[in-house]
Design an enzyme around this catalytic site. Structure first.
Site, PDB file in Angstrom:
ATOM      1  N   HIS A 275       0.957  -1.121  -0.178  1.00  0.00           N
ATOM      2  CA  HIS A 275      -0.111   0.090   0.084  1.00  0.00           C
ATOM      3  C   HIS A 275       0.983   1.314  -0.003  1.00  0.00           C
ATOM      4  O   HIS A 275       1.730   1.513  -0.849  1.00  0.00           O
ATOM      5  CB  HIS A 275      -0.907   0.017   1.221  1.00  0.00           C
ATOM      6  CG  HIS A 275      -1.957   0.952   1.226  1.00  0.00           C
ATOM      7  ND1 HIS A 275      -2.424   1.689   0.127  1.00  0.00           N
ATOM      8  CD2 HIS A 275      -2.752   1.168   2.373  1.00  0.00           C
ATOM      9  CE1 HIS A 275      -3.460   2.389   0.564  1.00  0.00           C
ATOM     10  NE2 HIS A 275      -3.850   2.212   1.714  1.00  0.00           N
ATOM     11  N   HIS A 314      -2.726  -2.501  -9.540  1.00  0.00           N
ATOM     12  CA  HIS A 314      -3.760  -1.769  -8.765  1.00  0.00           C
ATOM     13  C   HIS A 314      -4.861  -2.682  -8.459  1.00  0.00           C
ATOM     14  O   HIS A 314      -5.086  -3.102  -9.495  1.00  0.00           O
ATOM     15  CB  HIS A 314      -4.200  -0.339  -9.105  1.00  0.00           C
ATOM     16  CG  HIS A 314      -4.431   0.756  -7.911  1.00  0.00           C
ATOM     17  ND1 HIS A 314      -5.888   0.549  -7.786  1.00  0.00           N
ATOM     18  CD2 HIS A 314      -4.008   1.615  -7.648  1.00  0.00           C
ATOM     19  CE1 HIS A 314      -6.092   1.427  -6.859  1.00  0.00           C
ATOM     20  NE2 HIS A 314      -5.003   1.948  -6.595  1.00  0.00           N
ATOM     21  N   ASP A 370       2.655   5.214  -6.772  1.00  0.00           N
ATOM     22  CA  ASP A 370       3.892   4.998  -6.203  1.00  0.00           C
ATOM     23  C   ASP A 370       5.134   4.937  -7.036  1.00  0.00           C
ATOM     24  O   ASP A 370       6.125   4.757  -6.405  1.00  0.00           O
ATOM     25  CB  ASP A 370       3.767   3.895  -4.920  1.00  0.00           C
ATOM     26  CG  ASP A 370       2.557   4.127  -3.869  1.00  0.00           C
ATOM     27  OD1 ASP A 370       1.802   3.291  -3.804  1.00  0.00           O
ATOM     28  OD2 ASP A 370       3.027   4.854  -3.313  1.00  0.00           O
TER      29      ASP A 370
HETATM   30  C1  SDX Z   1      -1.425   2.039  -3.365  1.00  0.00           C
HETATM   31  O1  SDX Z   1      -6.267   0.854  -3.172  1.00  0.00           O
HETATM   32  C2  SDX Z   1      -5.912   2.062  -3.464  1.00  0.00           C
HETATM   33  O2  SDX Z   1      -6.349   2.900  -3.850  1.00  0.00           O
HETATM   34  C3  SDX Z   1      -4.372   2.046  -3.084  1.00  0.00           C
HETATM   35  C4  SDX Z   1      -3.797   3.410  -3.596  1.00  0.00           C
HETATM   36  C5  SDX Z   1      -4.326   4.443  -2.740  1.00  0.00           C
HETATM   37  O3  SDX Z   1      -4.105   5.717  -3.227  1.00  0.00           O
HETATM   38  O4  SDX Z   1      -4.801   4.373  -1.372  1.00  0.00           O
HETATM   39  O5  SDX Z   1      -3.698   3.650  -4.958  1.00  0.00           O
HETATM   40  C6  SDX Z   1      -2.068   3.349  -3.163  1.00  0.00           C
HETATM   41  O6  SDX Z   1      -1.381   1.283  -2.582  1.00  0.00           O
HETATM   42  C7  SDX Z   1      -1.050   1.757  -4.535  1.00  0.00           C
HETATM   43  C8  SDX Z   1      -0.370   0.277  -4.891  1.00  0.00           C
HETATM   44  C9  SDX Z   1       0.835   0.221  -4.338  1.00  0.00           C
HETATM   45  N1  SDX Z   1       1.537  -1.039  -4.173  1.00  0.00           N
HETATM   46  C10 SDX Z   1       2.359  -1.604  -5.022  1.00  0.00           C
HETATM   47  O7  SDX Z   1       2.811  -1.020  -5.959  1.00  0.00           O
HETATM   48  C11 SDX Z   1       2.704  -3.021  -4.764  1.00  0.00           C
HETATM   49  C12 SDX Z   1       2.951  -3.829  -6.003  1.00  0.00           C
HETATM   50  N2  SDX Z   1       1.494  -4.083  -6.513  1.00  0.00           N
HETATM   51  C13 SDX Z   1       0.750  -5.022  -5.893  1.00  0.00           C
HETATM   52  O8  SDX Z   1       1.249  -5.872  -5.033  1.00  0.00           O
HETATM   53  C14 SDX Z   1      -0.579  -5.271  -6.331  1.00  0.00           C
HETATM   54  O9  SDX Z   1      -0.927  -4.854  -7.655  1.00  0.00           O
HETATM   55  C15 SDX Z   1      -1.596  -4.609  -5.748  1.00  0.00           C
HETATM   56  C16 SDX Z   1      -1.312  -4.953  -4.067  1.00  0.00           C
HETATM   57  C17 SDX Z   1      -1.539  -3.126  -5.661  1.00  0.00           C
HETATM   58  C18 SDX Z   1      -3.016  -5.046  -5.943  1.00  0.00           C
HETATM   59  O10 SDX Z   1      -3.026  -6.428  -5.639  1.00  0.00           O
HETATM   60  P1  SDX Z   1      -4.342  -7.123  -6.204  1.00  0.00           P
HETATM   61  O11 SDX Z   1      -5.587  -6.176  -6.701  1.00  0.00           O
HETATM   62  O12 SDX Z   1      -4.709  -7.954  -5.099  1.00  0.00           O
HETATM   63  O13 SDX Z   1      -3.898  -8.112  -7.359  1.00  0.00           O
HETATM   64  P2  SDX Z   1      -3.212  -9.482  -7.153  1.00  0.00           P
HETATM   65  O14 SDX Z   1      -2.233  -9.381  -6.077  1.00  0.00           O
HETATM   66  O15 SDX Z   1      -4.484 -10.461  -7.121  1.00  0.00           O
HETATM   67  O16 SDX Z   1      -2.465  -9.716  -8.430  1.00  0.00           O
HETATM   68  C19 SDX Z   1      -3.213 -10.247  -9.521  1.00  0.00           C
HETATM   69  C20 SDX Z   1      -2.292 -10.808 -10.680  1.00  0.00           C
HETATM   70  C21 SDX Z   1      -1.406 -11.870  -9.725  1.00  0.00           C
HETATM   71  O17 SDX Z   1      -0.959 -12.759 -10.808  1.00  0.00           O
HETATM   72  P3  SDX Z   1      -1.430 -14.037 -10.778  1.00  0.00           P
HETATM   73  O18 SDX Z   1      -1.635 -14.610  -9.349  1.00  0.00           O
HETATM   74  O19 SDX Z   1      -2.847 -13.966 -11.462  1.00  0.00           O
HETATM   75  O20 SDX Z   1      -0.695 -14.968 -11.642  1.00  0.00           O
HETATM   76  O21 SDX Z   1      -1.000  -9.780 -10.823  1.00  0.00           O
HETATM   77  C22 SDX Z   1       0.057 -10.085 -10.461  1.00  0.00           C
HETATM   78  C23 SDX Z   1      -0.315 -11.261  -9.143  1.00  0.00           C
HETATM   79  O22 SDX Z   1       0.947 -12.051  -9.185  1.00  0.00           O
HETATM   80  N3  SDX Z   1       0.813  -8.846  -9.786  1.00  0.00           N
HETATM   81  C24 SDX Z   1       1.859  -8.673  -9.971  1.00  0.00           C
HETATM   82  C25 SDX Z   1       2.071  -7.240  -9.446  1.00  0.00           C
HETATM   83  N4  SDX Z   1       0.767  -6.931  -9.092  1.00  0.00           N
HETATM   84  C26 SDX Z   1       0.003  -7.698  -9.193  1.00  0.00           C
HETATM   85  N5  SDX Z   1       3.003  -9.210 -10.425  1.00  0.00           N
HETATM   86  C27 SDX Z   1       4.170  -8.518 -10.195  1.00  0.00           C
HETATM   87  N6  SDX Z   1       4.352  -7.155  -9.690  1.00  0.00           N
HETATM   88  C28 SDX Z   1       3.235  -6.429  -9.347  1.00  0.00           C
HETATM   89  N7  SDX Z   1       3.359  -5.405  -8.829  1.00  0.00           N
END
Ligand code: SDX
Length: 436
Positions: A275, A314, A370
């Site tokens: 996050h 996201h 981010d």
């Molecule tokens: C913020 O919610 C908000 O609005 C948050 C925010 C705000 O203003 O409050 O926008 C701020 O928190 C932005 C997000 C910052 N976090 C990151 O950058 C960390 C990296 N991103 C992730 O871990 C992920 O994308 C999330 C946490 C942001 C979202 O996670 P989800 O929606 O639960 O997605 P998921 O984990 O279910 O992923 C779906 C697929 C998976 O692959 P499969 O299992 O289908 O094979 O996408 C892949 C994940 O492995 N995946 C990624 C990835 N993010 C998702 N693979 C590699 N790198 C990534 N960053």
């Protein structure tokens, strides 16, 4: 694509094939059904009734809200109806704070009054400064911030009167005003520097920069480009509807805890690397990659599932996060003053490669807020430990807006989800000498 039939009713017809019974469930505005309407679906009359199972609330609307609107497929973000692009270009953070907290852009008099209120509440009790001495020199700034905000609840016991509008407003002003002071104090403690106190002639971000970076000079003049860049970044981070930390704020606030305690909980949720801690994780990732020639190998490790591309992806945006675009433009303004952050080339190349790679495209993984923000913060002289703190300062406005909306929402009450029990059935206690 099915068309909506003319003269159709806004209901769902549900057939429970276990019993052959039919149910009609109303479809409400916003294309939702009430989860409670499922409880009528039972096999036996004394059953509890059906629940919706939704771990991590991926498809659950926990509230109605008029604060922020996001359209994840179109990359749209609006605060109280105003597009984020317009606010970032034409407004400033305190005006946006008033918009989020009060629901409307302020008149000139209202803005002047709000800025005055915030300006004259920037000091914190001197005992907060003493609290800092309890932390190690290398304590993470976010850990200090969470503790300091929670401590503020002990200085304002009246904040517990969450049902009184004027008392709520006074605490909201205090929090908006004091977050930069607490953040600057945490930074100065981290650097082993004497504290610099608020001065009323500065702007909101100018005062923050003064408290952070003033070293012994009589007069500190914040660079106007950096002052404005930070103001824009604060606008972009102010709210984002029902994200993880806002949900924490609402859930804690639903027990009628005071806003300082609820805010400390929201900050703790923001701290996580998935996050608000992602901006810090992005910088550590870019530093680890170190050179554009290492990007292909890194991308392969991500595709093998060994790590995540931090700053990408996201839950809501399945297109480019509109904030990332604005931050990218702001970065160039900052680098004109500070010199280009050498990690920018790695970030730009990483983005270019990822956006052409099916692994990321097929998962709708685009840069989020981010991905570029940390590059700016680092160029401005912030250590990575301050990055989530720089997210928390403006987001406190969104948390407070959502907190008050929750308190005034007649449909809301203490949050208490259900569960599907999957543990052991009843069993008897076994004395320790007869176990194993
Ligand atoms: C913020 O919610 C908000 O609005 C948050 C925010 C705000 O203003 O409050 O926008 C701020 O928190 C932005 C997000 C910052 N976090 C990151 O950058 C960390 C990296 N991103 C992730 O871990 C992920 O994308 C999330 C946490 C942001 C979202 O996670 P989800 O929606 O639960 O997605 P998921 O984990 O279910 O992923 C779906 C697929 C998976 O692959 P499969 O299992 O289908 O094979 O996408 C892949 C994940 O492995 N995946 C990624 C990835 N993010 C998702 N693979 C590699 N790198 C990534 N960053």
């Amino acid at each position: 694509m099915a068309e909506r039939g003319s003269g159709t009713r806004d209901t769902l017809s549900i057939r429970d094939n276990r019993t052959g019974r039919d149910y009609e469930v109303e479809v409400l505005e916003g294309d939702v059904v009430r989860a409670m309407d499922l409880r009528q679906i039972k096999v036996e009359d004394d059953d509890f009734g059906m629940m919706a199972y939704d771990p991590a609330f991926t498809n659950t609307a926990s509230t109605r809200s008029s604060v922020t609107e996001i359209d994840g497929s179109k990359g749209i973000l609006r605060y109280r109806g105003y597009p984020i692009e317009e606010l970032a270009e034409k407004s400033d953070f305190l005006e946006v704070a008033h918009l989020l907290l009060k629901g409307e852009l302020p008149t000139a008099d209202e803005l002047e009054g709000f800025v005055h209120e915030v300006t004259y509440h920037t000091y914190v009790h001197q005992n907060i400064a003493k609290l800092l001495t309890g932390f190690r020199y290398d304590a993470h700034a976010m850990g200090i911030m969470i503790s300091s905000v929670a401590a503020l609840s002990t200085f304002y016991p009246e904040a517990k009167r969450i049902d009184d509008a004027q008392t709520r407003w006074e605490q909201m002003v205090r929090i908006v005003a004091k977050m930069p002071t607490l953040a600057a104090f945490a930074y100065r403690h981290h650097r082993g520097l004497p504290l610099v106190y608020p001065e009323n002639h500065f702007s909101y971000t100018g005062n923050f920069l003064n408290m952070l970076f003033r070293i012994g000079v009589k007069e500190f003049e914040p660079d106007p480009v950096l002052e404005r860049a930070l103001d824009v970044l604060f606008i972009l981070h102010a709210d984002h509807e029902q994200n993880c930390s806002t949900t924490a704020m609402r859930v804690i606030g639903s027990s009628q805890a005071d806003p300082f305690s609820a805010l400390a909980g929201a900050m703790a949720a923001l701290y996580g690397p998935l996050h608000g801690g992602a901006n810090e994780a992005v910088l550590r990732m870019l530093t680890e990659i170190g050179d554009t020639e290492n990007i292909p190998g890194f991308i392969e490790s991500v595709k093998r599932g060994e790590r995540r591309l931090m700053g990408f992806g996201h839950r809501v945006y399945k297109a480019y996060d509109p904030r990332a675009n604005i931050i990218k433009k702001t970065a160039h303004d900052v680098f004109e003053v500070t010199g280009k952050n050498p990690l920018l080339d790695i970030a730009l190349e990483l983005e270019e490669i990822a956006l052409k790679d099916d692994y990321f495209v097929s998962r709708n993984l685009y840069p989020n807020v981010d991905f570029y923000s940390g590059l700016i913060y680092q160029a401005m002289g912030f250590p990575v430990e301050m990055f989530p703190v720089l997210f928390a300062i403006p987001r406190s406005v969104g948390w407070l807006s959502q907190w008050e909306e929750m308190l005034l929402d007649k449909e809301q009450r203490i949050a208490r989800p259900r569960q599907v029990y999957s543990g052991a059935g009843e069993r008897q206690y076994v004395p320790v000498d007869r176990r194993g």
